[in-house]
Design a protein around this motif. Sequence first.
Motif, mmCIF file in Angstrom:
data_model
loop_
_atom_site.group_PDB
_atom_site.id
_atom_site.type_symbol
_atom_site.label_atom_id
_atom_site.label_comp_id
_atom_site.label_asym_id
_atom_site.label_seq_id
_atom_site.Cartn_x
_atom_site.Cartn_y
_atom_site.Cartn_z
ATOM 1 N N TYR A 1 0.818 -1.210 0.000
ATOM 2 C CA TYR A 1 0.000 0.000 0.000
ATOM 3 C C TYR A 1 0.854 1.263 0.000
ATOM 4 O O TYR A 1 2.033 1.259 0.361
ATOM 5 N N VAL A 2 0.222 2.346 -0.394
ATOM 6 C CA VAL A 2 0.722 3.704 -0.193
ATOM 7 C C VAL A 2 -0.448 4.528 0.320
ATOM 8 O O VAL A 2 -1.562 4.434 -0.208
ATOM 9 N N LEU A 3 -0.202 5.328 1.349
ATOM 10 C CA LEU A 3 -1.191 6.261 1.897
ATOM 11 C C LEU A 3 -0.647 7.672 1.759
ATOM 12 O O LEU A 3 0.545 7.913 1.971
ATOM 13 N N MET A 4 -1.533 8.616 1.455
ATOM 14 C CA MET A 4 -1.148 10.021 1.515
ATOM 15 C C MET A 4 -2.125 10.762 2.401
ATOM 16 O O MET A 4 -3.344 10.617 2.251
ATOM 17 N N TYR A 5 -1.595 11.530 3.343
ATOM 18 C CA TYR A 5 -2.413 12.258 4.307
ATOM 19 C C TYR A 5 -2.640 13.698 3.833
ATOM 20 O O TYR A 5 -1.955 14.202 2.939
ATOM 21 N N SER A 6 -3.591 14.359 4.462
ATOM 22 C CA SER A 6 -3.961 15.712 4.059
ATOM 23 C C SER A 6 -2.835 16.716 4.277
ATOM 24 O O SER A 6 -2.822 17.778 3.645
ATOM 25 N N ASP A 7 -1.884 16.403 5.156
ATOM 26 C CA ASP A 7 -0.758 17.316 5.374
ATOM 27 C C ASP A 7 0.415 17.021 4.443
ATOM 28 O O ASP A 7 1.490 17.614 4.580
ATOM 29 N N GLY A 8 0.218 16.099 3.475
ATOM 30 C CA GLY A 8 1.255 15.808 2.496
ATOM 31 C C GLY A 8 2.168 14.657 2.857
ATOM 32 O O GLY A 8 2.972 14.217 2.028
ATOM 33 N N ARG A 9 2.062 14.132 4.072
ATOM 34 C CA ARG A 9 2.889 12.989 4.462
ATOM 35 C C ARG A 9 2.432 11.733 3.717
ATOM 36 O O ARG A 9 1.264 11.593 3.360
ATOM 37 N N ALA A 10 3.370 10.803 3.522
ATOM 38 C CA ALA A 10 3.061 9.519 2.905
ATOM 39 C C ALA A 10 3.492 8.386 3.825
ATOM 40 O O ALA A 10 4.456 8.520 4.590
ATOM 41 N N ARG A 11 2.764 7.299 3.739
ATOM 42 C CA ARG A 11 3.104 6.084 4.471
ATOM 43 C C ARG A 11 2.987 4.924 3.490
ATOM 44 O O ARG A 11 2.089 4.922 2.638
ATOM 45 N N TYR A 12 3.871 3.950 3.607
ATOM 46 C CA TYR A 12 3.873 2.878 2.622
ATOM 47 C C TYR A 12 4.398 1.589 3.233
ATOM 48 O O TYR A 12 5.087 1.581 4.263
ATOM 49 N N SER A 13 4.058 0.480 2.575
ATOM 50 C CA SER A 13 4.516 -0.823 3.034
ATOM 51 C C SER A 13 6.011 -0.969 2.747
ATOM 52 O O SER A 13 6.555 -0.335 1.842
ATOM 53 N N ASP A 14 6.662 -1.804 3.511
ATOM 54 C CA ASP A 14 8.102 -1.991 3.397
ATOM 55 C C ASP A 14 8.409 -3.492 3.312
ATOM 56 O O ASP A 14 8.027 -4.244 4.210
ATOM 57 N N PRO A 15 9.085 -3.945 2.233
ATOM 58 C CA PRO A 15 9.585 -3.152 1.098
ATOM 59 C C PRO A 15 8.466 -2.816 0.132
ATOM 60 O O PRO A 15 7.493 -3.557 0.005
ATOM 61 N N LEU A 16 8.618 -1.687 -0.565
ATOM 62 C CA LEU A 16 7.601 -1.231 -1.521
ATOM 63 C C LEU A 16 8.042 -1.627 -2.936
ATOM 64 O O LEU A 16 9.177 -1.326 -3.328
ATOM 65 N N PRO A 17 7.156 -2.305 -3.698
ATOM 66 C CA PRO A 17 7.511 -2.664 -5.083
ATOM 67 C C PRO A 17 7.373 -1.466 -6.015
ATOM 68 O O PRO A 17 6.525 -1.435 -6.911
ATOM 69 N N GLY A 18 8.199 -0.480 -5.787
ATOM 70 C CA GLY A 18 8.139 0.752 -6.562
ATOM 71 C C GLY A 18 8.954 1.824 -5.874
ATOM 72 O O GLY A 18 9.897 1.527 -5.129
ATOM 73 N N ALA A 19 8.590 3.090 -6.096
ATOM 74 C CA ALA A 19 9.347 4.190 -5.502
ATOM 75 C C ALA A 19 8.428 5.392 -5.323
ATOM 76 O O ALA A 19 7.536 5.633 -6.132
ATOM 77 N N LEU A 20 8.671 6.139 -4.230
ATOM 78 C CA LEU A 20 7.998 7.424 -4.013
ATOM 79 C C LEU A 20 9.000 8.536 -4.278
ATOM 80 O O LEU A 20 10.180 8.420 -3.949
ATOM 81 N N PHE A 21 8.502 9.616 -4.860
ATOM 82 C CA PHE A 21 9.361 10.738 -5.174
ATOM 83 C C PHE A 21 9.405 11.701 -3.992
ATOM 84 O O PHE A 21 8.412 11.897 -3.296
ATOM 85 N N SER A 22 10.549 12.315 -3.764
ATOM 86 C CA SER A 22 10.686 13.276 -2.677
ATOM 87 C C SER A 22 10.146 14.623 -3.083
ATOM 88 O O SER A 22 9.937 14.902 -4.258
#
Length: 286
Positions: free
Chosen positions: A265-286
Amino acid sequence: MSSSFGFEAIGTSWRVDSGRALPAAQRSELLRLAEDYDALYSRFRADSGITRLATIGGSLPLPPHGDALGRLLRSLHELTDGAVSPLIGERLAEQGYDAAYSFVPTTTPSPARVWDDLLDWTAGTVTVREPALLDVGAAGKGQLVDLMLEYLVAEGHDDVIVDASGDMRRSGPGSITVGLEHPFDPSLAIGTLDLGTGALCASASNRRVWGDGLHHVIDARTGRCVDTVVATWVLGADAMTADGLCTALFFADPAVLSRSFDFDYVLMYSDGRARYSDPLPGALFS
């Protein structure tokens, strides 16, 4: 892929991509699957089974796949302490997301009616003890994706994707890279996920918005729209489960859901934070 078939169904855009052409008979069968599902579950159609339950109550016979949907909804209902419920249909309509698409709230938010007081969902039937408007949007679109994909695989397609506006399931060799649309700017992506044979579903509270703080993700315990999580993505084996988990992640901690389901999973919160499963089969951009 060499073949692409696009169409409109259940209020959204669909696309089927396949390594070989879809004959006319297969295209017609996909449209029939969508029509049958819509005629059963749509709360926007005056002639649907769901609308009949809202008008007169009673029981609605279900096809074989209705059992899996009911069991998933019940499981998510329990894991979210009642936040996910098919009885949310009444509250969505009252807040303006009704059959006429009025987008005008008619009352202040209130909790949905209690599942055990009103609703029985068995293997072949859904029954309401008095008229009630149900909504299966938490997982229904994902199930229709599954029905279409499984039909095409049975017809011999070994490299195929069914995509219902971001809720997709794939069967084929290797993997593809899918961008995760930024909920605050559709022209941007917050990252990518790798999809092999399986499903990727997404849900965002900005996709159906009709007023200040009014959108389609409502907590059945309060009748109010969620304002903490703004977007969710789930990788899973099938689209119905991934779709349902996308909804549940607006209300429940991923650790709670992972005790019953295997998913990334990937979650995005209203304040812009992200949470994700580890390890993630992909990448999140900074």
